[in-house]
Motif scaffolding. Structure first.
Motif, short mmCIF file in Angstrom:
data_model
loop_
_atom_site.label_atom_id
_atom_site.label_comp_id
_atom_site.label_asym_id
_atom_site.label_seq_id
_atom_site.Cartn_x
_atom_site.Cartn_y
_atom_site.Cartn_z
N ILE A 192 0.83 -1.20 0.00
CA ILE A 192 0.00 0.00 0.00
C ILE A 192 0.87 1.25 0.00
CG2 ILE A 192 -1.69 1.32 1.34
CD1 ILE A 192 -2.74 -1.41 2.36
N THR A 193 1.94 1.22 0.80
CA THR A 193 2.87 2.34 0.82
C THR A 193 3.44 2.61 -0.57
OG1 THR A 193 3.50 1.94 3.12
CG2 THR A 193 5.06 3.18 1.77
N PHE A 194 3.84 1.54 -1.25
CA PHE A 194 4.41 1.70 -2.59
C PHE A 194 3.40 2.35 -3.54
CE2 PHE A 194 5.51 0.48 -6.88
CZ PHE A 194 6.90 0.61 -6.90
N LEU A 195 2.17 1.88 -3.51
CA LEU A 195 1.15 2.41 -4.42
C LEU A 195 0.78 3.85 -4.08
CD1 LEU A 195 -1.17 -0.73 -4.61
CD2 LEU A 195 0.40 0.09 -6.39
N MET A 196 0.58 4.12 -2.79
CA MET A 196 0.17 5.46 -2.38
C MET A 196 1.27 6.49 -2.64
SD MET A 196 -2.91 5.63 -1.45
CE MET A 196 -4.30 4.77 -0.72
N TYR A 197 2.51 6.14 -2.33
CA TYR A 197 3.59 7.10 -2.54
C TYR A 197 3.94 7.25 -4.01
CZ TYR A 197 4.51 8.03 2.35
OH TYR A 197 4.41 8.46 3.65
N ALA A 198 3.61 6.26 -4.82
CA ALA A 198 3.76 6.42 -6.27
C ALA A 198 2.81 7.50 -6.76
CB ALA A 198 3.50 5.10 -6.99
N THR A 199 1.56 7.47 -6.26
CA THR A 199 0.60 8.49 -6.68
C THR A 199 0.98 9.85 -6.12
OG1 THR A 199 -0.90 8.16 -4.78
CG2 THR A 199 -1.21 6.75 -6.69
N MET A 200 1.38 9.91 -4.85
CA MET A 200 1.77 11.18 -4.25
C MET A 200 3.01 11.75 -4.93
SD MET A 200 -0.31 12.19 -1.91
CE MET A 200 -1.65 11.54 -0.91
N GLY A 201 3.97 10.89 -5.24
CA GLY A 201 5.17 11.35 -5.93
C GLY A 201 4.83 11.98 -7.26
N GLY A 202 3.91 11.36 -8.00
CA GLY A 202 3.51 11.92 -9.28
C GLY A 202 2.77 13.22 -9.14
N PHE A 262 -1.38 15.71 -18.05
CA PHE A 262 -1.67 15.80 -16.63
C PHE A 262 -2.87 14.92 -16.26
CE2 PHE A 262 -3.66 17.94 -12.97
CZ PHE A 262 -2.59 17.95 -12.09
N ARG A 263 -3.87 14.93 -17.12
CA ARG A 263 -5.05 14.10 -16.86
C ARG A 263 -4.70 12.61 -16.89
NH1 ARG A 263 -8.99 17.84 -20.62
NH2 ARG A 263 -9.75 19.20 -18.93
N VAL A 264 -3.84 12.22 -17.81
CA VAL A 264 -3.41 10.82 -17.86
C VAL A 264 -2.74 10.42 -16.55
CG1 VAL A 264 -1.77 9.22 -18.94
CG2 VAL A 264 -3.20 10.70 -20.37
N ILE A 265 -1.87 11.29 -16.04
CA ILE A 265 -1.18 11.02 -14.77
C ILE A 265 -2.19 10.89 -13.63
CG2 ILE A 265 0.46 11.93 -13.09
CD1 ILE A 265 1.64 10.90 -15.75
N MET A 266 -3.19 11.75 -13.60
CA MET A 266 -4.18 11.71 -12.52
C MET A 266 -5.04 10.45 -12.59
SD MET A 266 -3.54 14.24 -10.60
CE MET A 266 -1.81 14.30 -11.07
N PHE A 267 -5.37 10.02 -13.80
CA PHE A 267 -6.18 8.80 -13.92
C PHE A 267 -5.36 7.55 -13.55
CE2 PHE A 267 -8.99 11.26 -16.99
CZ PHE A 267 -10.04 11.35 -16.08
N ILE A 268 -4.08 7.54 -13.90
CA ILE A 268 -3.21 6.44 -13.47
C ILE A 268 -3.13 6.42 -11.95
CG2 ILE A 268 -0.83 5.59 -13.43
CD1 ILE A 268 -0.54 6.60 -16.30
N SER A 269 -2.99 7.59 -11.34
CA SER A 269 -2.92 7.69 -9.88
C SER A 269 -4.22 7.21 -9.24
CB SER A 269 -2.64 9.14 -9.47
OG SER A 269 -1.38 9.57 -9.95
N THR A 270 -5.34 7.49 -9.88
CA THR A 270 -6.63 7.00 -9.37
C THR A 270 -6.65 5.48 -9.32
OG1 THR A 270 -7.78 8.93 -10.29
CG2 THR A 270 -9.12 7.00 -9.75
N GLY A 271 -6.20 4.85 -10.41
CA GLY A 271 -6.16 3.39 -10.44
C GLY A 271 -5.24 2.80 -9.39
N LEU A 272 -4.09 3.42 -9.16
CA LEU A 272 -3.16 2.93 -8.14
C LEU A 272 -3.75 3.07 -6.75
CD1 LEU A 272 0.21 4.41 -9.51
CD2 LEU A 272 -0.56 2.04 -9.64
N ALA A 273 -4.45 4.17 -6.50
CA ALA A 273 -5.07 4.37 -5.18
C ALA A 273 -6.15 3.33 -4.92
CB ALA A 273 -5.65 5.78 -5.09
N MET A 274 -6.96 3.01 -5.92
CA MET A 274 -8.01 2.01 -5.75
C MET A 274 -7.42 0.61 -5.57
SD MET A 274 -10.71 3.61 -5.39
CE MET A 274 -11.67 2.10 -5.19
N ALA A 275 -6.29 0.35 -6.22
CA ALA A 275 -5.60 -0.94 -6.00
C ALA A 275 -5.15 -1.05 -4.55
CB ALA A 275 -4.41 -1.06 -6.94
N ALA A 276 -4.66 0.06 -3.98
CA ALA A 276 -4.26 0.07 -2.57
C ALA A 276 -5.46 -0.19 -1.66
CB ALA A 276 -3.61 1.41 -2.23
#
Length: 533
Positions: A291-301, A497-511
């Motif tokens: 979860i840390t890996f996924l969440m910090y990947a989104t936060m980092g982006g 930017f929108r692509v990055i945000m949608f990727i981050s959304t998917g990573l957050a839901m995986a977490a």
């Protein structure tokens, strides 16, 4: 067994180091002051530099790759050595190693501030990473070995809240310093903070360590980690310029991947591994790190790309871009202590699931705005919701990690979790950058078809694509074509930017799914705060 002091409710408060007398109860707040201020140095530096990079690039005549490495050199070395930093604290004394990290970080900060060129700044940032690898895991390890029971969760929550504030204030502070004094003060600001930390540390904070084991350091593992992460990150960054088929890119990716595979093999069979793999037998510990890996990947982006959007596309000043994050910072501060105590009492599953879902909604809101509009109707809702989710999940995530291991391995556990977060941020900027560049190029190609440009202008524009929103308009274009091209560049960045945000959304839901399936519903106190076997 060492004496344990208790609070008015009868809970153990914190433990004196082995072989020492009991300490007064009122040292608890001083422990938090020292650890929070010390960690804040690393967190402020990690976020404040982003808004200073354009000015640094111009003043030092740095290449774009050089600017990227000003961020990645720090992240690479803190990720590579943070596990050894946690282990050193467990054996040599958590306060001692924490203090050494403060000194190294401060001296290298001074070097950064006086750096005459980009090469020296990159090298100084790498040394900063080594100092950060000692002080970051040390802070949480000191807290974990000093508090117990529900007090531990609340202490971790307090640490999470205040360190989140300092990290979040980094862009605002960095923007103000750049506009009003100099980018060099982004680094000099660490000096007075370090002096306060060292005074409090040696006058108020008790020493704790493990006395029953002999120290063995896994330097082979550290070297393999550095080569592995460095190779992968270098290959990913340079692929944007050279392409994935370039021999240099292929060699870097192969060497990096092989080194990381060797690292796992070495850790599995080593008698003194840097990363003790048996800790991952705990389902909650393993899940928390994923979860840390996924969440910090989104936060980092988000933390990397949002300032570029606000400054280069939306027209915010550096100070304004930093101020935009104030709601995010305040929400984490207000919620973290409460959320940390909630996780200690009832487990981390539900807080992590709720927090992750809210974070995902925040990224969706980030993807909605176009160009222009009031901050309050565009980015404030996204930042507010993201802060709400982060405040709900940050402290429970740290609490689950620390509650899942024996206190004697707290430094190692903290180091592993910090390493995971750093590696995640290190890789996410490089990987998300590839997606961003592809989306930007697709959008730009579609938009420039109807813009009148000469072949020379098109060739010039192709050399600018790697800069994304900072791409310069070719000289010699008509006023109309220049305006149309500037608009096309800005809109293409919004696409990316929108692509990055949608990727981050998917990573957050995986977490969220991982939290619901694998994190225990309740935290069971499996060990006392003791140095005894």
């Amino acid at each position: 067994m060492p004496n344990l002091l208790k609070n008015q409710s009868g809970e153990p408060y914190f433990q004196a180091a082995s072989g020492t007398d009991s300490y007064p109860q009122d040292l608890g707040p001083w422990i938090l002051v020292a650890t929070i201020l010390g960690t804040s140095m690393a967190f402020i530096d990690g976020t404040a530099i982003n808004v200073a990079l354009p000015v640094i690039q111009n003043e030092l005549s740095a290449t774009f790759a050089g600017v990227q490495w000003m961020i990645e050199a720090y992240a690479l070395f803190i990720a590579s050595f943070i596990l050894i930093g946690g282990t050193l604290g467990d054996y040599f004394g958590r306060r001692r190693i924490f203090a050494i990290g403060i000194v190294i970080f401060t001296l290298s900060s001074i070097w950064c501030g006086f750096a005459p060129n980009s090469a020296q700044l990159i090298l100084a940032r790498a040394i900063q990473g080594v100092g950060g690898a000692l002080l970051v895991p040390g802070s949480l390890s000191i807290i974990n070995s000093s508090f117990s029971g529900g007090l531990r969760g609340r202490a971790i929550g307090t640490w999470s809240g205040f360190t989140a504030i300092t990290a979040g204030m980094g862009p605002l502070l960095g923007g103000w310093l750049v506009e009003n004094i100099s980018w060099r003060w982004v680094f000099f600001i660490n000096v007075p903070i370090a002096c306060v930390v060292l005074i409090v540390l040696f006058s108020k904070v008790p020493e704790t360590r493990n006395d029953d084991d002999a120290l063995k350091l896994d330097w082979i593992g550290a070297v393999l980690t550095t080569i592995g992460l460095g190779g992968v990150v270098y290959g990913l960054i340079e692929s944007s310029n050279l392409g994935f088929g370039n021999p240099l890119v292929i060699a870097a990716l192969v060497i990096g991947t092989v080194s990381l595979i060797l690292f796992v093999t070495v850790e599995r069979y080593s008698k003194s591994p840097m990363m003790t793999l048996h800790l991952f037998r705990s389902r909650s510990f393993s899940a928390a790190n994923v979860i840390t890996f996924l969440m910090y990947a989104t936060m980092g982006g988000a933390l990397f790309f949002v300032p570029f959007n606000l400054i280069q596309v939306q027209g915010y000043t550096p100070t304004g871009a930093g101020a935009a994050w104030i709601p995010f910072v305040l929400l984490i501060f207000l919620l973290s202590r409460w959320a940390g105590g909630l996780a200690s009492k009832h487990g981390g599953r539900i807080p992590l699931a709720i927090g992750g879902t809210i974070i995902a909604i925040g990224y969706v809101l980030f993807a909605l705005p176009g160009i222009g509009g009031s901050y309050w109707s565009t980015y404030f809702p996204a930042i507010f919701v993201l802060g709400l989710g982060a405040g709900f999940s940050a402290a429970p995530l740290s609490t689950v990690v620390m509650e899942s291991v024996d206190v004697k391995k707290s430094g190692l556990a903290s180091g592993i979790n910090n390493a995971v977060s750093r590696i995640s941020g290190l890789l996410s900027i490089a990987v998300l950058g590839i997606f961003a560049l592809q989306a930007f190029n697709r959008g730009l190609d579609a938009r420039i078809i109807d813009i009148a440009m000469t072949p020379d202008a098109i060739e010039y524009l192709d050399t600018q694509r790697i800069k994304l929103a900072a791409a310069e308009v070719p000289p010699g274009l008509s006023a109309k074509s220049s305006l149309e091209l500037k608009r096309a560049i800005a809109e293409s960045f919004v696409d990316a930017f929108r692509v990055i945000m949608f990727i981050s959304t998917g990573l957050a839901m995986a977490a969220v799914l991982i939290a619901l399936i694998f994190v225990d519903g309740g935290i069971r106190e499996k060990r006392l705060v003791t140095n005894d076997p």
